[in-house]
Design an enzyme around this catalytic site. Structure first.
Site, PDB file in Angstrom:
ATOM      1  N   HIS A 127       0.817  -1.221   0.000  1.00  0.00           N
ATOM      2  CA  HIS A 127       0.000   0.000   0.000  1.00  0.00           C
ATOM      3  C   HIS A 127       0.851   1.273   0.000  1.00  0.00           C
ATOM      4  O   HIS A 127       0.312   2.357  -0.249  1.00  0.00           O
ATOM      5  CB  HIS A 127      -0.931   0.029   1.218  1.00  0.00           C
ATOM      6  N   HIS A 166      -6.277  -7.311  -0.392  1.00  0.00           N
ATOM      7  CA  HIS A 166      -6.454  -5.882  -0.642  1.00  0.00           C
ATOM      8  C   HIS A 166      -5.629  -5.463  -1.861  1.00  0.00           C
ATOM      9  O   HIS A 166      -4.525  -5.972  -2.064  1.00  0.00           O
ATOM     10  CB  HIS A 166      -6.013  -5.064   0.574  1.00  0.00           C
TER      11      HIS A 166
END
Length: 316
Positions: A127, A166
């Site tokens: 991320h 994710h």
């Protein structure tokens, strides 16, 4: 049987949440204990990374961001940029060591010390963008590894496969306009799950058009849906791109027992993903894979899937 490097450093346990948090040192403690208990740890090539200077990191991250991260840790800040991305006093140095671990795995493969590598590193990285930490991530280990291989070993084409539940928005953003790195992510539908990116129409920009590929999965998707995505999307993409090395963002939070999402993969599903990637690597790049731990927050499924993954990496 292939030689698989196992990258680990005890200082990874020094990145400690200041409050209850799913990304904790217990994850790596559990993995190491499990691999030892099943007799797997002793079959791996141990690699202990050294701390890095910032040079390797600056190929990916903005220097002002690194200064901000270091200062925040010195001040004793509890979070960085977003409330879910915690800090402790050692987080900056441990993040550098996590990136160093990923690079050490790449070095083991590039120099022939090992055929493949599994890097049991934390904090995770996918991320983290050039100038922002988020989603438990401080530095983007996969991106740093790709740039290291390109700069130090003359690798021209890197394929990153990200099966964390994710979407790896940081990795995508770093390489979105770069045709030398192909980024594939399979993840829960961003309409339902953090960070809300990774739509099918996000395919790259400029010179990088066509080297980003996203496969969002509906909540409840499982082994069959993932198998089809790898057969119908990943294999043709690898055929077109013809990578010289694979980097895996190997999160195990798409398991049905993981508390952070609603994908229903089983251990056999992760076995398939691992085996399929090994077969692609054997076909296109002499079997070279550097696998980096990302997510996975339920202890039993995390440790079982890690074992399965490493055993598949060991196979020819």
């Amino acid at each position: 049987m292939k030689n698989v490097a196992y990258v680990y450093h005890p200082d990874y346990l020094l990145h400690i949440p200041p409050f209850e948090h799913p990304e904790s040192p217990d994850r790596l403690i559990a993995i190491n204990q499990h691999l030892e208990s099943v007799g797997l740890l002793g079959t791996l090539v141990p690699v202990r990374p050294d701390y890095l200077d910032n040079g390797e990191i600056l190929r990916v991250h903005d220097p002002d961001y690194l200064r901000k991260l270091e200062l925040a840790c010195r001040r004793g800040d509890l979070t960085l940029d977003s409330e879910d991305t915690y800090l402790s006093k050692n987080s900056y140095s441990v993040a550098l060591l996590s990136a160093a671990g990923a690079i050490a795995g790449a070095e083991a493969v590039a120099t022939g010390k090992a055929d493949r590598a599994f890097c049991a590193v934390r904090p995770p990285g996918h991320h983290a963008a050039r100038a922002e930490g988020m989603g438990f991530c401080l530095l983007n280990n996969a991106a740093i590894t790709a740039r290291h291989l390109q700069a130090r070993h003359g690798v021209s084409k890197v394929m990153i496969i990200d099966w964390d539940v994710h979407h790896g928005n940081g990795t995508q953003s770093i390489f979105y306009e770069d045709p030398s790195v192909f980024y594939f992510s399979i993840h829960e539908n961003p309409a339902f799950l953090y960070p809300g990116t990774g739509r099918r129409w996000e395919t790259g920009k400029g010179a990088g058009v066509g080297t980003t590929l996203n496969a969002p999965m509906a909540p409840g998707a499982g082994d069959d849906e993932y198998r089809l995505a790898f057969e119908q999307l990943v294999a043709p993409a690898a055929e077109r791109f013809r990578p010289e090395v694979f980097i895996l963002s190997a999160g195990f939070d798409a398991h049905r027992d993981d508390p952070l999402a609603d994908i229903q993969l089983t251990e056999e599903g992760f076995r398939f993903l691992s085996r399929f990637t090994v077969e692609l690597a054997n076909r296109f790049c002499g079997g070279k894979i550097i696998s980096l731990l990302e997510g996975g927050y339920e202890r039993e499924s995390l440790t079982r899937c890690t074992e399965i993954h490493i055993r598949e990496l060991q196979k020819d």
